[in-house]
Design a protein around this motif. Structure first.
Motif, short mmCIF file in Angstrom:
data_model
loop_
_atom_site.label_atom_id
_atom_site.label_comp_id
_atom_site.label_asym_id
_atom_site.label_seq_id
_atom_site.Cartn_x
_atom_site.Cartn_y
_atom_site.Cartn_z
N LEU A 7 0.02 -5.82 -9.34
CA LEU A 7 0.76 -4.59 -9.04
C LEU A 7 0.15 -3.37 -9.73
CD1 LEU A 7 4.57 -5.39 -8.96
CD2 LEU A 7 2.98 -5.02 -7.07
N ALA A 8 -0.34 -3.55 -10.95
CA ALA A 8 -0.96 -2.42 -11.66
C ALA A 8 -2.17 -1.93 -10.88
CB ALA A 8 -1.37 -2.85 -13.07
N ALA A 9 -3.02 -2.85 -10.46
CA ALA A 9 -4.22 -2.47 -9.71
C ALA A 9 -3.85 -1.81 -8.38
CB ALA A 9 -5.09 -3.70 -9.47
N GLN A 10 -2.89 -2.42 -7.69
CA GLN A 10 -2.49 -1.89 -6.37
C GLN A 10 -1.88 -0.50 -6.47
OE1 GLN A 10 -2.61 -3.57 -3.08
NE2 GLN A 10 -2.29 -1.39 -2.59
N THR A 11 -0.94 -0.30 -7.42
CA THR A 11 -0.23 0.99 -7.48
C THR A 11 -1.15 2.11 -7.99
OG1 THR A 11 0.71 0.30 -9.61
CG2 THR A 11 2.11 0.04 -7.67
N THR A 12 -2.09 1.77 -8.87
CA THR A 12 -3.03 2.79 -9.33
C THR A 12 -3.97 3.19 -8.20
OG1 THR A 12 -2.83 2.17 -11.64
CG2 THR A 12 -4.88 3.26 -11.01
N LYS A 13 -4.37 2.21 -7.40
CA LYS A 13 -5.16 2.51 -6.19
C LYS A 13 -4.36 3.42 -5.25
CE LYS A 13 -7.13 -0.01 -2.30
NZ LYS A 13 -7.07 -1.33 -1.66
N ASN A 14 -3.08 3.12 -5.07
CA ASN A 14 -2.22 3.92 -4.19
C ASN A 14 -2.12 5.37 -4.66
OD1 ASN A 14 -1.77 1.54 -2.83
ND2 ASN A 14 0.32 1.24 -3.60
N VAL A 15 -1.98 5.54 -5.99
CA VAL A 15 -1.89 6.90 -6.55
C VAL A 15 -3.12 7.71 -6.16
CG1 VAL A 15 -2.10 8.19 -8.73
CG2 VAL A 15 -0.37 6.42 -8.52
N LYS A 16 -4.29 7.07 -6.25
CA LYS A 16 -5.54 7.80 -5.98
C LYS A 16 -5.74 8.08 -4.49
CE LYS A 16 -7.63 6.29 -10.23
NZ LYS A 16 -8.64 5.45 -10.91
N ILE A 17 -5.11 7.29 -3.64
CA ILE A 17 -5.18 7.55 -2.20
C ILE A 17 -4.22 8.70 -1.85
CG2 ILE A 17 -4.72 6.61 0.10
CD1 ILE A 17 -5.69 3.88 -1.03
N LEU A 18 -2.98 8.62 -2.35
CA LEU A 18 -2.00 9.66 -2.02
C LEU A 18 -2.38 10.99 -2.67
CD1 LEU A 18 0.70 10.68 -0.87
CD2 LEU A 18 1.83 9.76 -2.91
N ASP B 198 0.80 -1.23 0.00
CA ASP B 198 0.00 0.00 0.00
C ASP B 198 0.83 1.28 0.00
OD1 ASP B 198 0.90 -0.43 2.56
OD2 ASP B 198 -0.96 0.20 3.53
N LEU B 199 2.17 1.16 -0.07
CA LEU B 199 3.01 2.38 -0.13
C LEU B 199 3.90 2.41 -1.38
CD1 LEU B 199 4.07 2.70 3.63
CD2 LEU B 199 2.27 3.95 2.43
N LEU B 200 3.57 1.56 -2.35
CA LEU B 200 4.39 1.42 -3.55
C LEU B 200 3.82 2.22 -4.73
CD1 LEU B 200 6.68 -0.21 -5.08
CD2 LEU B 200 4.92 -1.92 -5.54
N LEU B 201 4.69 2.95 -5.41
CA LEU B 201 4.29 3.65 -6.64
C LEU B 201 5.31 3.38 -7.74
CD1 LEU B 201 3.32 7.27 -5.46
CD2 LEU B 201 1.80 5.33 -5.74
N PHE B 202 4.82 3.53 -8.99
CA PHE B 202 5.71 3.43 -10.15
C PHE B 202 5.78 4.76 -10.87
CE2 PHE B 202 4.20 -1.20 -10.35
CZ PHE B 202 5.29 -1.63 -9.62
N GLU B 203 6.86 4.92 -11.61
CA GLU B 203 7.08 6.16 -12.37
C GLU B 203 8.10 5.88 -13.47
OE1 GLU B 203 10.16 8.98 -10.83
OE2 GLU B 203 9.67 8.01 -8.93
N THR B 204 8.27 6.87 -14.34
CA THR B 204 9.38 6.78 -15.30
C THR B 204 10.42 7.88 -15.12
OG1 THR B 204 8.18 8.07 -16.95
CG2 THR B 204 8.01 5.65 -17.11
N ASP B 205 10.01 9.06 -14.56
CA ASP B 205 10.88 10.24 -14.53
C ASP B 205 11.31 10.62 -15.95
OD1 ASP B 205 12.00 12.40 -13.25
OD2 ASP B 205 13.85 11.38 -12.69
N SER B 206 10.46 10.33 -16.92
CA SER B 206 10.75 10.69 -18.32
C SER B 206 11.08 12.19 -18.39
CB SER B 206 9.50 10.45 -19.19
OG SER B 206 9.17 9.10 -19.19
N PRO B 207 12.00 12.57 -19.26
CA PRO B 207 12.68 11.78 -20.29
C PRO B 207 13.97 11.09 -19.82
CG PRO B 207 13.31 14.08 -20.51
CD PRO B 207 12.36 14.00 -19.32
N TYR B 208 14.21 11.08 -18.49
CA TYR B 208 15.48 10.55 -17.97
C TYR B 208 15.32 9.10 -17.50
CZ TYR B 208 15.54 15.61 -17.63
OH TYR B 208 15.39 16.94 -17.91
#
Ligand SMILES: [Zn+2]
Length: 260
Positions: A244-255, A200-210
């Motif tokens: 993980l997709a479902a969990q991290t997208t849920k986390n984004v909406k909570i944070l 419940d504290l995990l997020l994903f990102e790219t930090d694009s363009p880097y």
């Protein structure tokens, strides 16, 4: 839901690296991803992030002054500029803000800390979370979030600290976000933390363009590669991509709770 069901919680689509194909790319990505958060790094890029969020439903903005740009702050009225943007319905966080002790030419540590604390205060005023950049400043960041900062939600983007530090942050309910660096061969330490972070504290990102993930390391990064970050994380954590997709997208909406 998009094809992947993923959210890229940190991408600089305002970057000049996307000047030639930004709209084409975002149109494509709107089918790939549930959403993208575009943090600002100064006044101009924060405004640009808002423009993109106004143009694309699935894009959200954060506004803030990155530690590499603090020299351009003329006086404390920069906070009024941020406050005026923070009320926008698609501004979901203050960021990216933080400490960067890597570059010699950055402002001295005391100035960086002061600007960070000012922007955290602003986030509290607007009940927004903060997106934290920490480069070679782990000790000071940890001290600030252990001792000086209370009552603010935060994500430590592109987490690069130790497992011990991660445990302290997790204990306080802070989020840790992982990007391309977690796929690099020499990043065993990052993967140890990636394995440890509670669901419940995990997020994903790219930090694009880097920081482009393997196997495209060295090329321009874009939010479509969040999929590579998530696939790698599924392997590291011994679970499936879909979970993980479902969990991290849920986390984004909570944070980032202005995202519905
Ligand atoms: Zn960034």
């Amino acid at each position: 839901m998009s094809r992947t069901g993923l959210f890229d919680s940190h991408a600089h689509m305002d970057s000049e690296y996307f000047d030639e194909d930004r709209d084409q790319l975002l149109t494509f990505l709107s089918k790939e991803l549930d959403g993208i958060i575009n943090p600002g790094c100064d006044e101009i890029s924060s405004r640009f992030a808002i423009e993109l969020a106004e143009k694309y439903d699935f894009v959200y903005a954060a506004v803030g002054w990155h530690p590499e740009n603090l020299k351009d702050i003329a006086d404390n009225s920069y906070l009024d500029g941020l406050a005026a943007m923070a009320v926008h319905p698609k501004v979901v966080a203050i960021g990216e803000i933080g400490l960067d002790y890597y570059w010699q030419e950055n402002e001295p540590k005391d100035v960086q800390k002061r600007r960070l604390l000012e922007q955290i205060d602003l986030a509290k005023q607007f009940d927004l979370p903060v997106i934290i950049h920490d480069r070679d400043a782990h000790g000071d960041i940890l001290e600030i979030f252990q001792k000086e900062v209370k009552g603010v939600r935060a994500v430590f983007h592109c987490y690069s600290g130790s497992l011990e530090m991660a445990k302290e942050l997790v204990k306080r309910g802070f989020y840790l976000s992982f990007g391309g660096t977690s796929t690099y061969k020499n990043a065993a330490k990052v993967r140890d933390v990636l394995q440890y972070v509670p669901d419940d504290l995990l997020l994903f990102e790219t930090d694009s363009p880097y920081l482009t993930p393997v196997p495209y390391r060295g090329k321009r990064n874009h939010p479509g590669y969040t999929e590579l970050v998530a696939s790698n994380a599924a392997q590291v954590r011994g679970t499936t991509f879909e979970v993980l997709a479902a969990q991290t997208t849920k986390n984004v909406k909570i944070l980032f709770n202005k995202i519905k």
